[in-house]
Design an enzyme around this catalytic site. Structure first.
Site, mmCIF file in Angstrom:
data_model
loop_
_atom_site.group_PDB
_atom_site.id
_atom_site.type_symbol
_atom_site.label_atom_id
_atom_site.label_comp_id
_atom_site.label_asym_id
_atom_site.label_seq_id
_atom_site.Cartn_x
_atom_site.Cartn_y
_atom_site.Cartn_z
ATOM 1 N N LYS A 64 74.894 25.470 91.478
ATOM 2 C CA LYS A 64 74.257 24.836 90.328
ATOM 3 C C LYS A 64 73.351 25.837 89.625
ATOM 4 O O LYS A 64 72.619 26.595 90.261
ATOM 5 C CB LYS A 64 73.437 23.623 90.765
ATOM 6 C CG LYS A 64 74.215 22.322 90.723
ATOM 7 C CD LYS A 64 73.301 21.133 90.705
ATOM 8 C CE LYS A 64 74.068 19.859 90.407
ATOM 9 N NZ LYS A 64 73.207 18.690 90.276
ATOM 10 N N GLU A 119 74.946 2.877 97.583
ATOM 11 C CA GLU A 119 74.097 1.736 97.245
ATOM 12 C C GLU A 119 74.381 0.522 98.123
ATOM 13 O O GLU A 119 73.453 -0.221 98.489
ATOM 14 C CB GLU A 119 74.282 1.369 95.770
ATOM 15 C CG GLU A 119 73.759 2.407 94.803
ATOM 16 C CD GLU A 119 74.775 3.500 94.487
ATOM 17 O OE1 GLU A 119 74.464 4.383 93.671
ATOM 18 O OE2 GLU A 119 75.883 3.463 95.067
ATOM 19 N N ARG A 137 76.113 -1.880 91.997
ATOM 20 C CA ARG A 137 77.108 -1.398 92.959
ATOM 21 C C ARG A 137 76.910 -2.010 94.350
ATOM 22 O O ARG A 137 77.795 -1.916 95.191
ATOM 23 C CB ARG A 137 77.046 0.131 93.034
ATOM 24 C CG ARG A 137 77.480 0.811 91.746
ATOM 25 C CD ARG A 137 76.996 2.255 91.660
ATOM 26 N NE ARG A 137 77.521 3.118 92.694
ATOM 27 C CZ ARG A 137 78.577 3.922 92.562
ATOM 28 N NH1 ARG A 137 79.230 3.966 91.415
ATOM 29 N NH2 ARG A 137 78.975 4.692 93.547
#
Length: 617
Positions: free
Chosen positions: A278, A364, A392
């Protein structure tokens, strides 16, 4: 813009370049991306990390005929630039501009709309299966990060896809970072990269040596099947039925392109493991990828600079401070986040109470049921979760928490409109989807001080309670340091008017409603709770006013205004009611104030709506 990038209007232009030109294009693309995001704000670290991978995928595969599905989608800026949207990047995430995520109605190259995690393999498998059934010959590619691989949905898709002979390629973009650092056993498994590289080299040498001695070669192959799982992250995916390839350097085009070309000609489901970094190519983002995950506007030569004046306190910060204070007060408190430590304001809680902090990864459903298990044993779990992400875990919310009436607090960040992230991240539906659940309560604080107090109120209850609050800062209301609660299920009258109109406000639109009420000479009621409704206050207000107006930053269908209508009917009260809230459409990205004004939820819009309504009545 320099020599190569200016001529790339679509991937077919990219495929016309020679292999030798691609590293130069990657350098230009990375620089253009950095300068573009610095002007508009947006996701940066993740996009800098996918420059070479994006080039390689579009170079090898015949897009858009071959379908690419980008998981989450916040790493698709290079993809947008190479697929005809370079000249619109200055409109990124702005009202009327291009989205920060893939959108099917924005480009034929955006084959699937994504912004929530871990959906790519399921979607790409569906596309591959559709092509198979229609007799069409094309590939489907899912690009998924290592953080997204922590979600169960990704493994459900692998389990289903691995038994079908379809041209599906799953590219695991392993950058050791989702938004917060990834966690869990799977991440430790994927982290064995150096061993994997050593193993891959040793395997190739062994094959060459043993190929001339077939019995030994077959023996080695059988031993390999049992041993390699201890060395490389291959066995797991091969057991799902995928042919595993990798890991390879995701920034080395000389490795990426030949590997993708080879994989493209293989039969059946393939799994390619690439390792990226990243922030690649921009030292400041490489050093701090979290800070540069979604920066605002900045000077690339300088980097992010702390503002001279401290910005107003955000609701997220109010929650984070309350969580630490309540944890110091009550040792039963535990904090849970599904991979959103920074976004949910839990960094300080993690530092101060590491044994009571749980990051469960992008999971979740598990987060909600895990909280239920903790509550069963007498602990007091607080689940910090975005409104749009709690969707979710809805079945778990009903079946595992509410049905058993367990005291779990849900701190719903990003309730209401969220601005630049758009419809996928807007918390428009939580009041509607929560208030229909028995045992569930919903608090709607009007400002920062109320947010802290209502979190305390929610924590004191012996049943599940959600406290919804928006992204960003409020009115600057001073936040007390004490942990005093507000009365459960009770609202208050903030302004007494004389026009016969009463505005019943749920949440932070109270400030704009007060401005509108001045012009209308209306009464303003801060309802505070969408469930339970303060029916005593509702009866009092309805008895003294001829017209009622409900105001909420949530969907109108099934929302707090609907709750008021239902309550009035149950109370045998017949009054005209105007409901103001979010219309039955998905609201796109843009400046939050402009979006609210577009929905008539600023002071001027409320005033105009009420005056129009009164005229018609």
């Amino acid at each position: 813009m320099t020599n190569l990038l200016r001529y790339i209007e679509r991937p077919s232009d990219l495929r016309a370049l020679s292999r030798a030109q691609l590293p130069g294009l990657a350098a230009e693309l990375r620089q253009y991306l950095l300068e573009s995001v610095a002007r508009t704000g947006g996701h940066l670290s993740s996009n800098l990390g996918t420059v070479e991978l994006t080039i390689a995928l579009h170079y090898v595969f015949n897009t858009p005929e071959d379908r690419i599905v980008w998981d989450v989608g916040h790493q698709t800026y290079p993809h947008k630039i190479l697929t005809g949207r370079r000249d619109r990047m200055h409109t990124l995430r702005q009202l009327g501009g291009i989205s920060g995520f893939p959108k099917r109605d924005e480009s034929e190259y955006d084959t699937f709309g994504t912004a929530h995690s871990s959906t790519s393999i399921s979607a790409a498998f569906g596309m591959a299966m559709a092509a198979h059934q229609k007799g069409e010959h094309r590939h489907a590619i899912a690009v998924i990060g290592d953080g997204a691989m922590t979600a169960g949905m990704a493994f459900e898709a692998l389990n289903n896809a691995g038994v079908h002979d379809v041209p599906l390629l799953v590219v695991l973009n392993d950058n050791d970072m989702s938004i917060s650092p990834p966690v869990g056993a799977l991440n430790r498994y994927l982290a064995q990269l150096m061993s994997g590289q050593f193993y891959a080299a040793a395997k190739q040498v062994g094959k060459q040596v043993l190929r001339n001695a077939p019995p030994l070669f077959e023996l080695a192959k059988r031993l390999e099947e049992h041993a390699k799982g201890m060395v490389v992250p291959a066995t797991l995916f091969e057991k799902f039925g995928f042919n595993y390839v990798g890991p390879i350097d995701g920034h080395d085009l000389e490795s990426l392109i030949p590997t993708l070309e080879n994989v493209r000609h293989l039969k059946g489901p393939q799994f390619l493991h690439v390792v990226t970094k990243k922030g690649q190519g921009y030292k400041l983002a490489e050093a701090d990828p979290i800070a540069y995950h979604g920066p605002g506007k900045f000077d690339p030569a300088v980097g992010l600079v702390k503002p001279a004046v401290s910005p107003p306190t955000t609701f997220t910060q109010v929650f984070g401070q309350w969580l630490c204070d309540m944890a110091a007060h009550d040792k039963r408190l535990v904090g849970i986040t599904p991979a959103m430590r920074e976004g949910s304001g839990m960094v300080e809680f993690h530092r101060r109470f590491p044994d009571r902090y749980h990051d469960v990864g992008i999971a979740e459903q598990h987060a909600v049921t895990f909280a239920a298990g903790l509550a069963c044993e007498g602990l007091k779990p607080v689940v910090a979760i975005y409104s749009t992400f709690l969707q979710r875990g809805y079945d778990q919310l009903i079946h595992d928490v509410a049905l058993q009436n367990l005291p779990v607090v849900f701190a719903l960040d990003r309730a209401g409109l969220v601005g630049a992230d758009g419809a996928t991240h807007a918390g428009a539906y939580d009041i509607a989807y929560l208030r229909c659940i028995p045992n569930m309560s919903i608090a709607c604080p009007a400002d920062e001080a109320e947010c802290r107090a209502l979190l305390t109120t929610a924590y004191e209850q012996n049943h599940p309670v959600a406290v919804r609050y928006p992204r960003g800062s409020g009115t600057g209301t001073p936040v007390p340091t004490h942990l005093d609660p507000l009365p459960f299920g009770k609202g208050e009258i903030r302004r007494q008017g004389g026009s016969g109109v009463a505005m019943l406000v749920f949440g932070t639109l109270l400030t704009e409603a007060m401005k509108a009420a001045e012009a209308l000479d209306a009464t303003v009621v801060n309802m505070r709770w969408a469930k339970p409704l303060d029916t005593e206050l509702l009866m009092l207000v309805s008895g003294g006013h001829s017209h009622l107006v409900t105001v909420e930053e949530g969907c109108l269908m099934g929302g707090a205004g609907s709750a008021v209508l239902e309550a009035l009917q149950d109370l045998n009260v017949c009054k005209p009611v105007l409901r103001l809230g979010l219309q039955d459409v998905f609201i796109d990205h843009g400046d939050p104030a402009k979006l609210l004004a577009g929905q008539g939820l600023d002071a001027a819009g409320m005033q105009a709506s009420v005056q129009r309504w009164l005229t018609n009545h």
